[in-house]
Design a protein around this motif. Structure first.
Motif, mmCIF file in Angstrom:
data_model
loop_
_atom_site.group_PDB
_atom_site.id
_atom_site.type_symbol
_atom_site.label_atom_id
_atom_site.label_comp_id
_atom_site.label_asym_id
_atom_site.label_seq_id
_atom_site.Cartn_x
_atom_site.Cartn_y
_atom_site.Cartn_z
ATOM 1 N N LYS A 19 20.292 32.068 132.666
ATOM 2 C CA LYS A 19 19.406 30.929 132.944
ATOM 3 C C LYS A 19 20.148 29.595 132.886
ATOM 4 O O LYS A 19 19.733 28.627 133.523
ATOM 5 C CB LYS A 19 18.218 30.928 131.989
ATOM 6 N N ILE A 22 21.174 28.479 136.338
ATOM 7 C CA ILE A 22 20.163 27.840 137.188
ATOM 8 C C ILE A 22 19.990 26.384 136.750
ATOM 9 O O ILE A 22 19.771 25.498 137.579
ATOM 10 C CB ILE A 22 18.830 28.631 137.182
ATOM 11 N N GLU A 23 20.147 26.142 135.466
ATOM 12 C CA GLU A 23 20.038 24.774 134.960
ATOM 13 C C GLU A 23 21.176 23.915 135.519
ATOM 14 O O GLU A 23 20.975 22.775 135.943
ATOM 15 C CB GLU A 23 20.105 24.810 133.431
ATOM 16 N N TYR A 26 20.548 23.228 139.079
ATOM 17 C CA TYR A 26 19.518 22.186 139.183
ATOM 18 C C TYR A 26 20.153 20.800 138.992
ATOM 19 O O TYR A 26 19.929 19.891 139.794
ATOM 20 C CB TYR A 26 18.406 22.418 138.150
ATOM 21 N N ALA A 30 19.556 19.230 142.490
ATOM 22 C CA ALA A 30 18.136 18.852 142.554
ATOM 23 C C ALA A 30 17.904 17.555 143.347
ATOM 24 O O ALA A 30 16.995 17.521 144.180
ATOM 25 C CB ALA A 30 17.544 18.760 141.158
ATOM 26 N N VAL A 51 10.530 22.177 145.579
ATOM 27 C CA VAL A 51 11.747 22.345 144.767
ATOM 28 C C VAL A 51 11.536 23.453 143.731
ATOM 29 O O VAL A 51 12.406 24.313 143.550
ATOM 30 C CB VAL A 51 12.149 21.009 144.095
ATOM 31 N N GLN A 52 10.396 23.436 143.086
ATOM 32 C CA GLN A 52 10.128 24.478 142.078
ATOM 33 C C GLN A 52 10.173 25.868 142.725
ATOM 34 O O GLN A 52 10.809 26.793 142.211
ATOM 35 C CB GLN A 52 8.770 24.252 141.428
ATOM 36 N N PHE A 55 13.726 27.015 143.495
ATOM 37 C CA PHE A 55 14.508 27.543 142.369
ATOM 38 C C PHE A 55 14.006 28.924 141.925
ATOM 39 O O PHE A 55 14.803 29.759 141.497
ATOM 40 C CB PHE A 55 14.543 26.535 141.219
ATOM 41 N N ILE A 56 12.722 29.153 142.054
ATOM 42 C CA ILE A 56 12.195 30.488 141.700
ATOM 43 C C ILE A 56 12.736 31.525 142.691
ATOM 44 O O ILE A 56 13.161 32.611 142.300
ATOM 45 C CB ILE A 56 10.649 30.474 141.657
ATOM 46 N N TRP A 59 16.331 32.180 141.917
ATOM 47 C CA TRP A 59 16.430 33.040 140.733
ATOM 48 C C TRP A 59 16.141 34.510 141.095
ATOM 49 O O TRP A 59 16.853 35.417 140.695
ATOM 50 C CB TRP A 59 15.453 32.539 139.676
ATOM 51 N N LYS A 60 15.079 34.689 141.885
ATOM 52 C CA LYS A 60 14.667 36.062 142.229
ATOM 53 C C LYS A 60 15.625 36.732 143.209
ATOM 54 O O LYS A 60 15.857 37.932 143.135
ATOM 55 C CB LYS A 60 13.269 36.042 142.863
ATOM 56 N N PHE A 73 25.380 25.447 148.334
ATOM 57 C CA PHE A 73 24.503 24.347 148.734
ATOM 58 C C PHE A 73 23.800 24.646 150.065
ATOM 59 O O PHE A 73 22.623 24.360 150.221
ATOM 60 C CB PHE A 73 25.270 23.015 148.831
ATOM 61 N N LEU A 77 19.937 24.649 150.444
ATOM 62 C CA LEU A 77 19.378 23.715 151.427
ATOM 63 C C LEU A 77 18.465 24.448 152.411
ATOM 64 O O LEU A 77 17.373 23.969 152.721
ATOM 65 C CB LEU A 77 20.542 23.036 152.173
#
Lengths: 199, 261
Positions: A19, A22-23, A26, A30, A51-52, A55-56, A59-60, A73, A77
């Motif tokens: 995790k 991903i931070e 971001y 972001a 944006v949310q 990122f999900i 992650w998936k 990127f 994008l």
């Protein structure tokens, strides 16, 4: 090259479901992704949703990303761009858009453009060098998801003209962002900061 | 098409802007896979577009980061739950269930098989009992019919009873015969005749104009009425004791009972 290696490491951590990766992503991307979403959907709330969701998805679907097929990127994008374009095509979005008076919409748009990240202002002015006739085609294709036929209809141009403008537009864009161009930009930015520091 | 010519078509530019259709996309990807120069062109154009896109960068509100991380956290919890279900533990659970189910099925099969075998035995026994019962019924029916026939004859208006009285040889010997000249049937009740030693039997005779005509050997076992031959114009009925199997002529010395018709 070092940047590429770092990116590979970051992607491996992401694919290992770390995790903190991903931070880190971001923190790095972001602003660009949020800015693009905002540019497409013209709504801060919807852009934040985009944006949310981006990122999900990242992650998936991290396992599906192949470093050989393009930069991290570019991948981020594309997910953001597609997510935002999808929002503009939803019925709910269109209703909302119709409900906003034109004047306010333009004013919002103006506010958004003045709220750009200051770090990118120099770059933006640089991009402004691209002639409008190429810019509008790139905008319609890249940020609104139009097909060549739709662009031709929208701009009332023959499809052949659209195709040649796509080609020349991309070539011009590459020239602007080519190594010497970027070097010039960096030198200009450096000079500007030195000048600001001295003054 | 060679790669230099391909680079001039403008298809690559359309491709990076997402303007190519499926077929064109496949062509571009084929060229990119075959020629590193084509892939390098694509990378450079993408880099330019990335830079172009970055010009729109805007600092997102601070709370967006916590929202995003929360969203990721939830997504990873959901995916943990999802991947947890088809994992090895439930599958071994499924095997366990399968084994139990199989055992139950085998058990049920054995139970049902035993049940079937028992039912077949019961059925065979019932069938045999039914056959016996049916035979008994038939026998009873035949007997009843016979009795009814006898009864009908006895009740017939043309039937006349003939009492046979002792002659003196056996003081308590008695018999009753029933003759029906219309239907030509005759019955005799031998229940009142004394027991005979083995090797001896009673025989009935009709006296027709001084000649003794055989009406039949009487069954020692029969305690009721039994049918005998009907003889026309009999003047009297006589019962003698004869050797087993009967005689052609009556042994007159052994006349037990007689009666006038």
């Amino acid at each position: 090259m070092a940047a590429k290696l770092n990116e590979d490491k970051l992607v491996r951590r992401l694919q290992a479901k770390d995790k903190s990766a991903i931070e880190e992503i971001y923190d790095s991307y972001a602003p660009s992704l949020y800015g693009i979403a905002l540019h497409i959907v013209k709504s801060e709330a919807i852009a934040q949703d985009v944006v949310q969701e981006t990122f999900i998805k990242v992650w998936k679907n991290a396992a599906a990303y192949d470093t050989k097929k393009g930069t991290l990127f570019t991948w981020l994008l594309n997910i953001t761009r597609n997510g935002a374009i999808d929002k503009t095509r939803s019925a709910a979005f269109r209703r909302r858009r119709q409900a906003v008076p034109v004047d306010e919409y333009l004013k919002n748009n103006h506010q958004l453009s003045t709220a750009q990240n200051t770090d990118q202002i120099g770059l933006r002015s640089f991009v402004d060098q691209l002639e409008d006739k190429y810019r509008e085609i790139i905008e319609l294709a890249y940020f609104r998801g139009y097909t060549q036929q739709e662009i031709a209809e929208h701009l009332q141009l023959p499809i052949g003209t659209v195709k040649s403008r796509v080609r020349i537009g991309l070539r011009e864009l590459r020239k602007i962002f080519s190594e010497p161009g970027l070097t010039h930009l960096l030198i200009a930015a450096f000079c500007l900061s030195v000048w600001w520091f001295v003054v | 098409m060679n790669k230099d010519k391909f680079l001039q078509t403008g298809l690559l530019e359309q491709y990076v802007l997402g303007l190519t259709d499926e077929e064109e996309t496949a062509v571009v990807q084929q060229y990119a896979d075959t020629f590193p120069e084509v892939q390098s062109e694509i990378d450079q154009m993408r880099e330019a577009l990335d830079q172009y896109a970055k010009q729109y960068a805007v600092m997102p509100p601070e709370e967006l980061k916590s929202r995003v991380m929360q969203g990721v956290e939830q997504a990873s919890q959901r995916s943990d739950e999802n991947t947890g279900q088809p994992g090895p533990a439930p599958s071994s659970g499924a095997n366990w269930m399968g084994a139990v189910l199989l055992t139950l099925l085998i058990g049920a099969s054995l139970f049902l098989y035993r049940g079937k075998a028992a039912a077949e035995r019961d059925l065979a026994s019932l069938e045999s009992q039914y056959m016996t019962f049916q035979a008994e019924c038939e026998r009873q029916k035949a007997a009843l019919q016979q009795e009814q026939q006898v009864y009908a004859t006895l009740m017939h208006e043309a039937t006349v009873p003939v009492r046979l009285h002792p002659t003196g040889l056996q003081a308590n010997a008695k018999a009753v015969a029933y003759l029906n000249g219309l239907e030509k049937v005759a019955y005799i009740n031998t229940g009142l005749l004394p027991e005979l030693p083995t090797g001896k039997t009673y025989q009935l005779w009709a006296d027709v104009e001084g000649e003794m005509i055989n009406m039949g050997v009487l069954d020692k076992q029969s305690k009721g009425l039994q049918a005998v031959s009907y003889i026309d114009h009999a003047e009297s009925l006589n019962i003698t004791v004869e050797p087993e199997g009967g005689s052609e002529k009556p042994t007159v010395e052994q006349l037990i009972v007689n009666g006038e018709v």
